[in-house]
Structures are given as C-alpha cells and as structure tokens.
Write an enzyme that holds these catalytic residues in place. Structure first.
Site, PDB file in Angstrom:
ATOM      1  N   ASP A 167       0.924  -1.265   0.011  1.00 59.04           N
ATOM      2  CA  ASP A 167      -0.106   0.012  -0.084  1.00 59.04           C
ATOM      3  C   ASP A 167       0.902   1.341   0.008  1.00 59.04           C
ATOM      4  OD1 ASP A 167      -1.403   2.120   0.725  1.00 59.04           O
ATOM      5  OD2 ASP A 167      -2.594   0.981   2.369  1.00 59.04           O
ATOM      6  N   ILE A 168       0.821   2.061  -1.053  1.00 60.43           N
ATOM      7  CA  ILE A 168       1.808   3.213  -1.156  1.00 60.43           C
ATOM      8  C   ILE A 168       1.585   3.963   0.080  1.00 60.43           C
ATOM      9  CG2 ILE A 168       0.143   4.809  -2.566  1.00 60.43           C
ATOM     10  CD1 ILE A 168       2.948   4.866  -4.352  1.00 60.43           C
ATOM     11  N   GLY A 217      -9.231   4.958  -5.408  1.00 58.08           N
ATOM     12  CA  GLY A 217      -7.978   4.121  -5.462  1.00 58.08           C
ATOM     13  C   GLY A 217      -7.069   5.039  -4.584  1.00 58.08           C
ATOM     14  N   ASP A 254      -5.526   8.023  -4.874  1.00 59.31           N
ATOM     15  CA  ASP A 254      -6.075   9.298  -4.451  1.00 59.31           C
ATOM     16  C   ASP A 254      -6.934   9.414  -3.209  1.00 59.31           C
ATOM     17  OD1 ASP A 254      -6.361  12.112  -4.823  1.00 59.31           O
ATOM     18  OD2 ASP A 254      -7.465  11.927  -6.534  1.00 59.31           O
ATOM     19  N   SER A 283      -2.733   5.050 -13.771  1.00 61.45           N
ATOM     20  CA  SER A 283      -3.752   4.887 -14.957  1.00 61.45           C
ATOM     21  C   SER A 283      -4.309   3.494 -14.990  1.00 61.45           C
ATOM     22  CB  SER A 283      -2.945   5.268 -16.290  1.00 61.45           C
ATOM     23  OG  SER A 283      -3.375   6.666 -16.514  1.00 61.45           O
ATOM     24  N   THR A 284      -3.851   2.464 -14.141  1.00 66.16           N
ATOM     25  CA  THR A 284      -4.265   1.156 -14.309  1.00 66.16           C
ATOM     26  C   THR A 284      -5.393   0.777 -13.420  1.00 66.16           C
ATOM     27  OG1 THR A 284      -2.623  -0.096 -12.878  1.00 66.16           O
ATOM     28  CG2 THR A 284      -2.095   0.366 -15.143  1.00 66.16           C
ATOM     29  N   ALA A 308      -9.024   3.149 -12.058  1.00 67.39           N
ATOM     30  CA  ALA A 308     -10.173   3.806 -12.710  1.00 67.39           C
ATOM     31  C   ALA A 308      -9.974   4.229 -14.130  1.00 67.39           C
ATOM     32  CB  ALA A 308     -10.434   4.886 -11.843  1.00 67.39           C
ATOM     33  N   TYR A 309      -8.831   4.562 -14.507  1.00 67.30           N
ATOM     34  CA  TYR A 309      -8.480   4.834 -15.869  1.00 67.30           C
ATOM     35  C   TYR A 309      -8.388   3.785 -17.049  1.00 67.30           C
ATOM     36  CZ  TYR A 309      -8.577   9.745 -14.423  1.00 67.30           C
ATOM     37  OH  TYR A 309      -8.730  11.216 -13.851  1.00 67.30           O
TER      38      TYR A 309
HETATM   39  N1  AR6 Z   1      -1.436   1.593  -2.962  1.00 65.10           N
HETATM   40  C1  AR6 Z   1      -0.886   1.162  -4.035  1.00 65.10           C
HETATM   41  N2  AR6 Z   1      -1.662   1.164  -5.325  1.00 65.10           N
HETATM   42  C2  AR6 Z   1      -3.026   1.200  -5.035  1.00 65.10           C
HETATM   43  C3  AR6 Z   1      -3.459   1.543  -3.767  1.00 65.10           C
HETATM   44  C4  AR6 Z   1      -2.778   1.785  -2.722  1.00 65.10           C
HETATM   45  N3  AR6 Z   1      -3.212   2.126  -1.764  1.00 65.10           N
HETATM   46  N4  AR6 Z   1      -4.749   1.706  -4.273  1.00 65.10           N
HETATM   47  C5  AR6 Z   1      -5.177   1.184  -5.322  1.00 65.10           C
HETATM   48  N5  AR6 Z   1      -3.938   1.054  -6.109  1.00 65.10           N
HETATM   49  P1  AR6 Z   1      -6.178   4.500  -9.335  1.00 65.10           P
HETATM   50  P2  AR6 Z   1      -6.058   5.572 -12.032  1.00 65.10           P
HETATM   51  C6  AR6 Z   1      -3.680   0.579  -7.401  1.00 65.10           C
HETATM   52  O1  AR6 Z   1      -7.615   3.946  -9.665  1.00 65.10           O
HETATM   53  O2  AR6 Z   1      -6.327   4.517 -12.755  1.00 65.10           O
HETATM   54  C7  AR6 Z   1      -8.793   8.345  -8.701  1.00 65.10           C
HETATM   55  O3  AR6 Z   1     -10.210   8.709  -8.702  1.00 65.10           O
HETATM   56  C8  AR6 Z   1      -4.801   0.257  -8.258  1.00 65.10           C
HETATM   57  O4  AR6 Z   1      -5.009  -1.160  -7.943  1.00 65.10           O
HETATM   58  O5  AR6 Z   1      -5.979   4.832  -7.973  1.00 65.10           O
HETATM   59  O6  AR6 Z   1      -4.854   6.564 -12.589  1.00 65.10           O
HETATM   60  C9  AR6 Z   1      -8.621   9.730  -9.170  1.00 65.10           C
HETATM   61  O7  AR6 Z   1      -9.165  10.911  -8.606  1.00 65.10           O
HETATM   62  C10 AR6 Z   1      -4.385   0.287  -9.565  1.00 65.10           C
HETATM   63  O8  AR6 Z   1      -3.491  -0.558 -10.140  1.00 65.10           O
HETATM   64  O9  AR6 Z   1      -5.382   5.349 -10.314  1.00 65.10           O
HETATM   65  C11 AR6 Z   1      -8.752   9.708 -10.659  1.00 65.10           C
HETATM   66  O10 AR6 Z   1      -9.818  10.275 -11.126  1.00 65.10           O
HETATM   67  C12 AR6 Z   1      -3.518   1.696  -9.541  1.00 65.10           C
HETATM   68  O11 AR6 Z   1      -3.191   1.844  -8.193  1.00 65.10           O
HETATM   69  C13 AR6 Z   1      -8.459   8.387 -11.203  1.00 65.10           C
HETATM   70  O12 AR6 Z   1      -8.907   7.768  -9.886  1.00 65.10           O
HETATM   71  C14 AR6 Z   1      -4.133   2.739  -9.988  1.00 65.10           C
HETATM   72  O13 AR6 Z   1      -5.448   2.962  -9.747  1.00 65.10           O
HETATM   73  C15 AR6 Z   1      -7.037   7.659 -11.599  1.00 65.10           C
HETATM   74  O14 AR6 Z   1      -7.253   6.602 -11.977  1.00 65.10           O
END
Ligand code: AR6
Length: 177
Positions: free
Chosen positions: A16-17, A38, A40, A123-124, A126-127
């Site tokens: 978890d980052i 996610g 964020d 990006s992997t 929600a995006y």
């Molecule tokens: N630590 C590490 N990786 C994580 C964590 C965590 N705590 N939580 C999720 N991931 P995402 P995006 C992984 O959706 O695709 C937001 O609403 C997750 O499994 O966080 O760039 C923003 O506000 C995935 O592989 O980012 C934007 O609107 C990766 O992190 C939008 O989502 C990225 O998932 C950005 O979407």
C-alpha cells in the site's frame, strides 16, 4: 525484486503506497486535483486535510503533468500528484501521456532534491490502462530517468495486489537489463 541502474536502485514491492517511507509518494490524481477513489482516496485519507488544502491552492494539473505538495501526516514528506491518461483504446496518445506523467514526476523529485520516490501503477485502476502495457511504459520512463540524472537515487513501484506485481515483474524481467 530490485535491480541496479548505474548506481541507482529500481525496486518492485507489493503493498500500500500510503505506508511508504520514501521522500515522496506519487498520487494518481485527476486534472481538477479534486480527490477521488483508489490511490487518490487512500492518500488523502491517510495524509489528512492539509494535502487537499494545498491542492485547492494549486488549482489543477493537466494530463501528463505533475505538481508537488507536502505529505501531511504521511510518512512521506511530499506527495507528487500526477494525472495519467484515461485509456481510450491506445490510439489517443495514451502511451506518450503516461510516459510524460512518470517523467514529469521524476523531474519534480530531482528539482526538490528528493532521494527516493514511490510510484503506484498510474492509470491502471479507474483510468483502465492495461497493466502490462502500462508497466512497459512506466519502467522505460523510470529507467531512462535513473540512467540520466543524479536524483532520485531510488525508485520503488508499490504494487497493490499480486496481479499488478506479477505484471510489472514479468515486464522488468523481459527487459533483460
Ligand atoms: N497503494 C498502491 N496502489 C494502489 C492503492 C494503494 N493504496 N490503491 C489502489 N492502487 P487508481 P488511475 C492501485 O484508480 O487509474 C481516482 O479516483 C490500483 O489497483 O488509483 O490513475 C483519481 O481521482 C491500480 O492498479 O488510479 C482519478 O480520478 C493503480 O493503483 C482516477 O482515480 C491505479 O489505480 C485515476 O485513475
């Protein structure tokens, strides 16, 4: 898993980052810096309200760019917020925009004299960017920065779940460095 790039380190970790003690952790933000789910959501929850206050003052961030704030109550002293591209099938400049997110985040880290940076898989979630394709773009951009710059000295991808970790590991091993 970790490898050496010149005298620097590139590491893959499962986790978890928000728990990372790197000098900066990277947030997968949106262009309004408005917070979301996610990574964020997790960063703003763990870091407290001061991060959002700074984001509001900054106002926004175009896709492919990055901005920096403090880390609030996180272990990391800084959060680098970058906006990756939404996956639209691969023909909308997604790879270049994703590479640009990594490059600009690393440039900010260098500019602020940061020694260590932790990235999630931008990006992997929600995006919707396909994992292995994103991993290839991510690793290429990071390796190129590490080869050509003094800072940061350590970059860690903190991958959330085996699926992401395995995809990054497969791509890194396939690069034959
Ligand atoms: N630590 C590490 N990786 C994580 C964590 C965590 N705590 N939580 C999720 N991931 P995402 P995006 C992984 O959706 O695709 C937001 O609403 C997750 O499994 O966080 O760039 C923003 O506000 C995935 O592989 O980012 C934007 O609107 C990766 O992190 C939008 O989502 C990225 O998932 C950005 O979407």
């Amino acid at each position: 898993m970790q490898i050496a790039i010149k005298n620097k380190i590139l590491r893959l970790e499962l986790g978890d980052i928000t728990e990372s003690a790197a000098d900066a952790i990277v947030n997968t933000a949106n262009s309004a810096l408005a917070g979301g789910g996610g990574v964020d959501g997790a960063i703003h929850r763990a870091g407290g309200p001061s991060i959002m206050e700074e984001c509001r003052k900054i106002g926004g961030c175009p896709t492919g760019s990055a901005v920096i704030t403090g880390g609030g109550s996180l272990y990391a002293k800084h959060v680098i917020h970058t906006v990756g591209p939404v996956w639209r099938g691969g023909g909308k400049n997604e790879a270049e925009l994703l590479a640009s997110s990594y490059r600009n985040s690393l440039k900010l880290a260098s500019k602020h004299n940061l020694r260590s940076v932790a990235f999630p898989s931008i990006s992997t979630g929600a995006y919707g960017y396909p994992l292995e394709e994103a991993a290839a773009v991510a690793m290429k951009a990071v390796i190129s920065h590490l080869s050509e710059n003094e800072l940061p000295e350590e970059v860690t991808f903190v991958l959330f779940g085996e699926k992401a970790f395995n995809a990054y590991e497969k791509v890194l091993k396939g690069m034959n460095l």
